[in-house]
Design an enzyme around this catalytic site. Structure first.
Site, PDB file in Angstrom:
ATOM      1  N   CYS A  41      17.846  11.607  26.700  1.00  0.00           N
ATOM      2  CA  CYS A  41      16.944  10.572  26.170  1.00  0.00           C
ATOM      3  C   CYS A  41      16.705   9.505  27.223  1.00  0.00           C
ATOM      4  O   CYS A  41      16.088   8.478  26.949  1.00  0.00           O
ATOM      5  CB  CYS A  41      17.527   9.978  24.895  1.00  0.00           C
ATOM      6  SG  CYS A  41      19.161   9.314  25.127  1.00  0.00           S
ATOM      7  N   ASP A  88      23.882  17.204  26.635  1.00  0.00           N
ATOM      8  CA  ASP A  88      22.963  16.241  25.997  1.00  0.00           C
ATOM      9  C   ASP A  88      23.662  14.889  25.882  1.00  0.00           C
ATOM     10  O   ASP A  88      24.062  14.468  24.791  1.00  0.00           O
ATOM     11  CB  ASP A  88      22.581  16.792  24.608  1.00  0.00           C
ATOM     12  CG  ASP A  88      21.622  15.882  23.857  1.00  0.00           C
ATOM     13  OD1 ASP A  88      21.074  14.938  24.457  1.00  0.00           O
ATOM     14  OD2 ASP A  88      21.422  16.116  22.651  1.00  0.00           O
TER      15      ASP A  88
HETATM   16  N1  SAH Z   1      23.503  17.094  20.977  1.00  0.00           N
HETATM   17  C1  SAH Z   1      23.604  16.271  19.812  1.00  0.00           C
HETATM   18  C2  SAH Z   1      24.070  14.851  20.112  1.00  0.00           C
HETATM   19  C3  SAH Z   1      23.481  14.177  21.297  1.00  0.00           C
HETATM   20  S1  SAH Z   1      23.781  12.427  21.403  1.00  0.00           S
HETATM   21  C4  SAH Z   1      22.281  16.257  19.047  1.00  0.00           C
HETATM   22  O1  SAH Z   1      21.267  16.694  19.560  1.00  0.00           O
HETATM   23  O2  SAH Z   1      22.288  15.825  17.902  1.00  0.00           O
HETATM   24  C5  SAH Z   1      25.161  12.314  22.436  1.00  0.00           C
HETATM   25  C6  SAH Z   1      26.473  12.625  21.750  1.00  0.00           C
HETATM   26  O3  SAH Z   1      27.504  12.432  22.729  1.00  0.00           O
HETATM   27  C7  SAH Z   1      26.843  11.733  20.576  1.00  0.00           C
HETATM   28  O4  SAH Z   1      27.196  12.529  19.486  1.00  0.00           O
HETATM   29  C8  SAH Z   1      28.063  10.947  21.075  1.00  0.00           C
HETATM   30  O5  SAH Z   1      29.006  10.668  20.061  1.00  0.00           O
HETATM   31  C9  SAH Z   1      28.641  11.891  22.099  1.00  0.00           C
HETATM   32  N2  SAH Z   1      29.454  11.295  23.163  1.00  0.00           N
HETATM   33  C10 SAH Z   1      29.351  10.076  23.737  1.00  0.00           C
HETATM   34  N3  SAH Z   1      30.241   9.944  24.727  1.00  0.00           N
HETATM   35  C11 SAH Z   1      30.934  11.104  24.799  1.00  0.00           C
HETATM   36  C12 SAH Z   1      31.990  11.562  25.635  1.00  0.00           C
HETATM   37  N4  SAH Z   1      32.498  10.814  26.607  1.00  0.00           N
HETATM   38  N5  SAH Z   1      32.442  12.814  25.440  1.00  0.00           N
HETATM   39  C13 SAH Z   1      31.926  13.614  24.458  1.00  0.00           C
HETATM   40  N6  SAH Z   1      30.936  13.209  23.631  1.00  0.00           N
HETATM   41  C14 SAH Z   1      30.444  11.977  23.794  1.00  0.00           C
END
Ligand code: SAH
Length: 449
Positions: free
Chosen positions: A406, A379
């Site tokens: 999204c 996600d």
């Molecule tokens: N699955 C969760 C969050 C989705 S949003 C939900 O449904 O609530 C995407 C998430 O990816 C965010 O929490 C963001 O902090 C994280 N993120 C962004 N870049 C990332 C990366 N390079 N590695 C791991 N996580 C990351």
């Protein structure tokens, strides 16, 4: 076609950023706040080599999809794109956004399931971020006008709970009376940058976060007393310090001014704590449905090992933890990982572990290890997955990959990459998490070809 020319145009399509499109002498003309079927007299405002922009001068024949907007700030405010068309038409547009992204960008043909609409088209957001600025010597707070950093006054927004506007108003008034200056993006001077509010959809707990340019807790203690006595649901007041000259809202440091450092909500039956820095889906009831679809797509048998990449506070994986043998979540924001671990413990979930790491790096390590997942749920943020994440997913060769996104355009691009590397796209379902805006979520099931 020249600037200021008046043309007659029929709107035949809508772009993913919510503009209507019509053809004039073979050239695409983009016109904001129009609907498919509108016949308009338009004034050309910008002419480029292959396309132009125009604005509506007069509606000659209104589309059957048109309704009157119920928000005084539409269309000036940049938040909503579709307040002038009925919700069914909006859903059709969004369904097509997703279909077009997968078939055109991804060159993917698969089962496209009907879009899931949202029961509430207003008041569904559990989060608001009000920018603060100074205008004619006065502190001002509201929302940004479309494609600008100009604040349009007014705290009310149809998409957020009523309580939010009252809280934002109180904070702005307090700042004005107590000589707390608004931050100025041009000069880097001033204190108050944003008012950021969050509310648990089920519990009603509210977090107030004042984003400031430098630590100044003492200036806000009297405000905490006021907020506490007026709003019983405010359980957490924090100050986030962002001293960088950037349009990223939050800085790295947060201090608690009153109460807890997080709010608690219930999601998919689990107790979910969320800190100011942690991602949390803005439309909770619809996010629960989104997660349910992801779970149906994964179709667990019970003995799987599940990897939840980009897991935030763990909400997706935790909602399915009782359907699998083992859950591993990966997330880059430390506070979110801390939340995820506590959320598992508070919800009595014992088969989950969370890794604080870049998704690609963690997936790469897992791919080299013995513990390969059977199912990966991914996600990512709007920009999608990077190559290391995609390659590592392929290397882990899970039976199924469920992508939640999204941004249908980057999701389609990433799925196309997975298709080139041994996966097939089985089905795609659009889910409307953001009614009235031009954003749409989608869930994709991929399986080993
Ligand atoms: N699955 C969760 C969050 C989705 S949003 C939900 O449904 O609530 C995407 C998430 O990816 C965010 O929490 C963001 O902090 C994280 N993120 C962004 N870049 C990332 C990366 N390079 N590695 C791991 N996580 C990351």
């Amino acid at each position: 076609m020249v600037k200021n020319e008046i043309i007659i145009l029929e709107i035949t399509d809508i772009t993913t950023d919510g503009n209507g499109v019509g053809k004039y002498n073979g050239m695409a003309v983009f016109v904001p706040e129009t609907a498919v079927g509108d016949l308009i007299e338009a004034k050309v405002v910008k002419v480029l080599k292959n396309y132009s922009f125009a604005i509506v001068n007069k509606i000659l024949k209104a589309s059957k999809d048109r309704i009157d907007s119920d928000c005084p700030y539409f269309p000036k405010c940049g938040g909503c794109s579709f307040r002038h068309i009925n919700y069914n038409a909006e859903l059709k547009i969004k369904e097509k956004f997703v279909y077009d992204a997968f078939t055109r960008i991804g060159k993917i043909n698969c089962d496209f399931l009907p879009i899931l609409g949202c029961d509430n088209q207003n008041g569904y957001r559990n989060k608001a971020q009000y920018p603060v600025a100074e205008k004619n010597g006065k502190i001002e707070c509201g929302f940004y006008a479309k494609r600008s950093h100009r604040i349009i006054g007014g705290f009310e927004c149809r998409l957020i709970p009523d309580e939010f506007s009252k809280i934002a108003q109180m904070i702005t008034k307090y700042a004005a009376q107590n000589n707390i200056s608004a931050y100025n993006e041009m000069t880097g001077k001033g204190i108050l940058r944003h008012i950021y509010l969050r509310r648990g959809a089920v519990t009603g707990e509210i977090m107030v976060c004042v984003v400031v340019s430098k630590p100044c807790a003492e200036k806000f203690y009297a405000l905490c007393d006021m907020l506490k006595s007026h709003f019983k649901s405010v359980v957490s007041i924090v100050m986030n310090i962002n001293s960088q000259n950037t349009n990223v809202i939050l800085g790295h440091k947060t201090i608690v001014l009153y109460g807890k450092d997080k709010i608690t909500d219930i999601m998919c039956g689990n107790i979910i704590g969320i800190s100011s820095q942690s991602f949390y889906q803005v439309n909770s009831p619809q996010a629960e449905k989104l997660y349910k679809i992801a779970e149906e797509f994964a179709d667990f048998k019970g003995d799987e090992s599940l990897l939840d990449l980009y897991c935030g506070a763990g909400t997706i994986g935790l909602s399915m933890a009782d359907k699998v043998k083992k859950l591993t979540g990966v997330e880059i924001i430390p506070q979110a990982v801390e939340n995820a671990r506590e959320n598992a413990a508070n919800s009595g979930i014992e088969n989950a572990e969370f890794i604080c790491s870049d998704a690609g790096e963690a997936a790469h390590k897992l791919a080299e290890s013995e513990s390969l997942p059977d199912v990966v749920i991914v996600d990512p943020p709007r920009k999608g997955c990077d190559k290391l994440t995609l390659d590592s997913m392929v290397k882990m060769h899970p039976e199924k990959i469920v992508m939640v996104s999204c941004n249908p355009a980057t999701a389609a691009r990433d799925c196309a990459y997975l298709v080139d590397n041994g996966y097939e796209t089985v089905k795609v379902k659009a889910v409307d998490l953001f009614p009235r805006t031009c954003h749409v979520e989608c869930v994709v099931l991929m399986s080993k070809a």
